[in-house]
Design an enzyme around this catalytic site. Sequence first.
Site, PDB file in Angstrom:
ATOM      1  N   GLY A 174      45.833 -26.575  -1.987  1.00 22.04           N
ATOM      2  CA  GLY A 174      44.568 -26.025  -1.654  1.00 22.04           C
ATOM      3  C   GLY A 174      43.354 -26.899  -2.201  1.00 22.04           C
ATOM      4  O   GLY A 174      43.740 -27.892  -2.900  1.00 22.04           O
ATOM      5  N   GLN A 185      35.106 -28.872  -5.317  1.00 19.62           N
ATOM      6  CA  GLN A 185      35.955 -30.119  -6.105  1.00 19.62           C
ATOM      7  C   GLN A 185      35.470 -31.276  -5.466  1.00 19.62           C
ATOM      8  O   GLN A 185      35.891 -32.404  -5.918  1.00 19.62           O
ATOM      9  CB  GLN A 185      37.408 -29.654  -5.882  1.00 19.62           C
ATOM     10  CG  GLN A 185      37.708 -28.550  -6.815  1.00 19.62           C
ATOM     11  CD  GLN A 185      39.344 -28.362  -6.382  1.00 19.62           C
ATOM     12  OE1 GLN A 185      39.855 -27.732  -5.276  1.00 19.62           O
ATOM     13  NE2 GLN A 185      40.356 -28.826  -7.492  1.00 19.62           N
ATOM     14  N   CYS A 192      45.825 -27.831 -11.025  1.00 29.18           N
ATOM     15  CA  CYS A 192      44.436 -27.917 -10.298  1.00 29.18           C
ATOM     16  C   CYS A 192      44.293 -29.393 -10.110  1.00 29.18           C
ATOM     17  O   CYS A 192      44.469 -30.054 -11.094  1.00 29.18           O
ATOM     18  CB  CYS A 192      43.660 -27.458 -11.264  1.00 29.18           C
ATOM     19  SG  CYS A 192      41.802 -27.452 -10.303  1.00 29.18           S
ATOM     20  N   LEU A 193      43.906 -29.843  -9.038  1.00 29.90           N
ATOM     21  CA  LEU A 193      43.713 -31.312  -8.747  1.00 29.90           C
ATOM     22  C   LEU A 193      42.360 -31.794  -9.535  1.00 29.90           C
ATOM     23  O   LEU A 193      42.399 -32.970 -10.002  1.00 29.90           O
ATOM     24  CB  LEU A 193      43.266 -31.359  -7.573  1.00 29.90           C
ATOM     25  CG  LEU A 193      44.283 -31.323  -6.350  1.00 29.90           C
ATOM     26  CD1 LEU A 193      44.000 -31.213  -4.734  1.00 29.90           C
ATOM     27  CD2 LEU A 193      45.503 -32.385  -6.806  1.00 29.90           C
ATOM     28  N   HIS A 208      42.668 -18.794  -6.893  1.00 26.29           N
ATOM     29  CA  HIS A 208      42.199 -19.978  -7.528  1.00 26.29           C
ATOM     30  C   HIS A 208      40.857 -20.871  -6.820  1.00 26.29           C
ATOM     31  O   HIS A 208      40.095 -21.186  -7.365  1.00 26.29           O
ATOM     32  CB  HIS A 208      43.586 -20.846  -7.500  1.00 26.29           C
ATOM     33  CG  HIS A 208      43.264 -22.111  -8.084  1.00 26.29           C
ATOM     34  ND1 HIS A 208      44.030 -22.579  -9.468  1.00 26.29           N
ATOM     35  CD2 HIS A 208      42.613 -23.421  -7.723  1.00 26.29           C
ATOM     36  CE1 HIS A 208      43.718 -23.895  -9.536  1.00 26.29           C
ATOM     37  NE2 HIS A 208      42.915 -24.539  -8.699  1.00 26.29           N
ATOM     38  N   GLU A 209      41.287 -20.973  -5.443  1.00 26.83           N
ATOM     39  CA  GLU A 209      40.056 -21.520  -4.654  1.00 26.83           C
ATOM     40  C   GLU A 209      38.749 -20.752  -4.683  1.00 26.83           C
ATOM     41  O   GLU A 209      37.849 -21.350  -4.687  1.00 26.83           O
ATOM     42  CB  GLU A 209      40.483 -21.782  -3.186  1.00 26.83           C
ATOM     43  CG  GLU A 209      42.048 -22.648  -3.031  1.00 26.83           C
ATOM     44  CD  GLU A 209      42.017 -23.943  -3.759  1.00 26.83           C
ATOM     45  OE1 GLU A 209      41.072 -24.321  -4.306  1.00 26.83           O
ATOM     46  OE2 GLU A 209      43.159 -24.362  -3.924  1.00 26.83           O
ATOM     47  N   HIS A 231      36.790 -21.622  -7.678  1.00 28.12           N
ATOM     48  CA  HIS A 231      36.140 -22.785  -7.804  1.00 28.12           C
ATOM     49  C   HIS A 231      34.615 -22.572  -7.161  1.00 28.12           C
ATOM     50  O   HIS A 231      33.680 -23.257  -7.408  1.00 28.12           O
ATOM     51  CB  HIS A 231      36.790 -23.868  -6.901  1.00 28.12           C
ATOM     52  CG  HIS A 231      37.952 -24.505  -7.584  1.00 28.12           C
ATOM     53  ND1 HIS A 231      37.832 -25.262  -8.545  1.00 28.12           N
ATOM     54  CD2 HIS A 231      39.345 -24.744  -7.214  1.00 28.12           C
ATOM     55  CE1 HIS A 231      38.805 -25.739  -9.172  1.00 28.12           C
ATOM     56  NE2 HIS A 231      39.834 -25.612  -8.272  1.00 28.12           N
TER      57      HIS A 231
HETATM   58  O1  GNR Z   1      47.614 -28.320  -5.657  1.00 26.14           O
HETATM   59  C1  GNR Z   1      47.412 -27.385  -6.049  1.00 26.14           C
HETATM   60  N1  GNR Z   1      48.408 -26.506  -6.705  1.00 26.14           N
HETATM   61  C2  GNR Z   1      48.373 -25.043  -7.346  1.00 26.14           C
HETATM   62  C3  GNR Z   1      49.398 -24.634  -7.839  1.00 26.14           C
HETATM   63  C4  GNR Z   1      49.447 -23.326  -8.352  1.00 26.14           C
HETATM   64  C5  GNR Z   1      48.183 -22.557  -8.329  1.00 26.14           C
HETATM   65  C6  GNR Z   1      47.365 -23.129  -7.631  1.00 26.14           C
HETATM   66  C7  GNR Z   1      47.209 -24.355  -7.307  1.00 26.14           C
HETATM   67  S1  GNR Z   1      45.884 -25.038  -6.349  1.00 26.14           S
HETATM   68  C8  GNR Z   1      46.005 -26.882  -6.386  1.00 26.14           C
HETATM   69  C9  GNR Z   1      44.996 -27.604  -5.826  1.00 26.14           C
HETATM   70  C10 GNR Z   1      43.607 -27.131  -6.387  1.00 26.14           C
HETATM   71  O2  GNR Z   1      43.270 -27.738  -7.406  1.00 26.14           O
HETATM   72  N2  GNR Z   1      42.811 -26.235  -5.731  1.00 26.14           N
HETATM   73  O3  GNR Z   1      41.547 -26.057  -6.242  1.00 26.14           O
HETATM   74 NI    NI Z   2      41.791 -26.148  -8.310  1.00 26.05          NI
END
Ligand code: GNR
Ligand code: NI
Length: 167
Positions: A46, A51, A91-92, A133-134, A137
């Site tokens: 995601g 980001q 999270c990236l 999660h997204e 952000h």
């Molecule tokens: O790549 C991602 N893997 C992930 C794994 C478990 C829960 C959420 C994520 S999102 C993350 C990419 C990211 O940072 N999205 O904001």
């Molecule tokens: Ni993230």
Amino acid sequence: MALLPILEFPDPRLRTKAAPVTVFDTELEQLVSNMFETMYEAPGVGLAATQVDVHRQVLVMDMSEERSESHVLINPRILEKSGEQVYQEGCLSFPGIYADVERALRVKVAAQRVDGTPFELDVEGPLAVCIQHEMDHLVGKVFVDYLSPLKRSLLLKRMEKKRRQSA
Ligand code: GNR
Ligand code: NI
């Protein structure tokens, strides 16, 4: 198409609240296409516009193994949520760290497509984790905000150490 640089914690721009998208034009299409390219290349499941330092309510996701189930959500809103689940998140913007986070098991979301058409999505499990999660952000929230202060500082120190080692 272009790869976009991903902001990493503790960049204060990750705390910016995204504004709603009001214009559905080719610039938005370009942003979405660049976000997919950036997410797939990372690789991630995601990516929120926040980001990549674009503060509009845009997110992309693809949790499939084959990378063939892409989702674009513009101006997403949670309509309903239920249940709970604990999932190990990454999270990236926090390279190399992972932690269990508790979130709703199922979410029903209203959003718009890249052309502005409204739609609803009712999902549970890992995809529901990713949407939450997204969407966090987009309001300047990140997954480590859910951890205890002790756990958070331990993980952030670990991330700093890795960063120093790879520098
Ligand atoms: O790549 C991602 N893997 C992930 C794994 C478990 C829960 C959420 C994520 S999102 C993350 C990419 C990211 O940072 N999205 O904001
Ligand atoms: Ni993230």
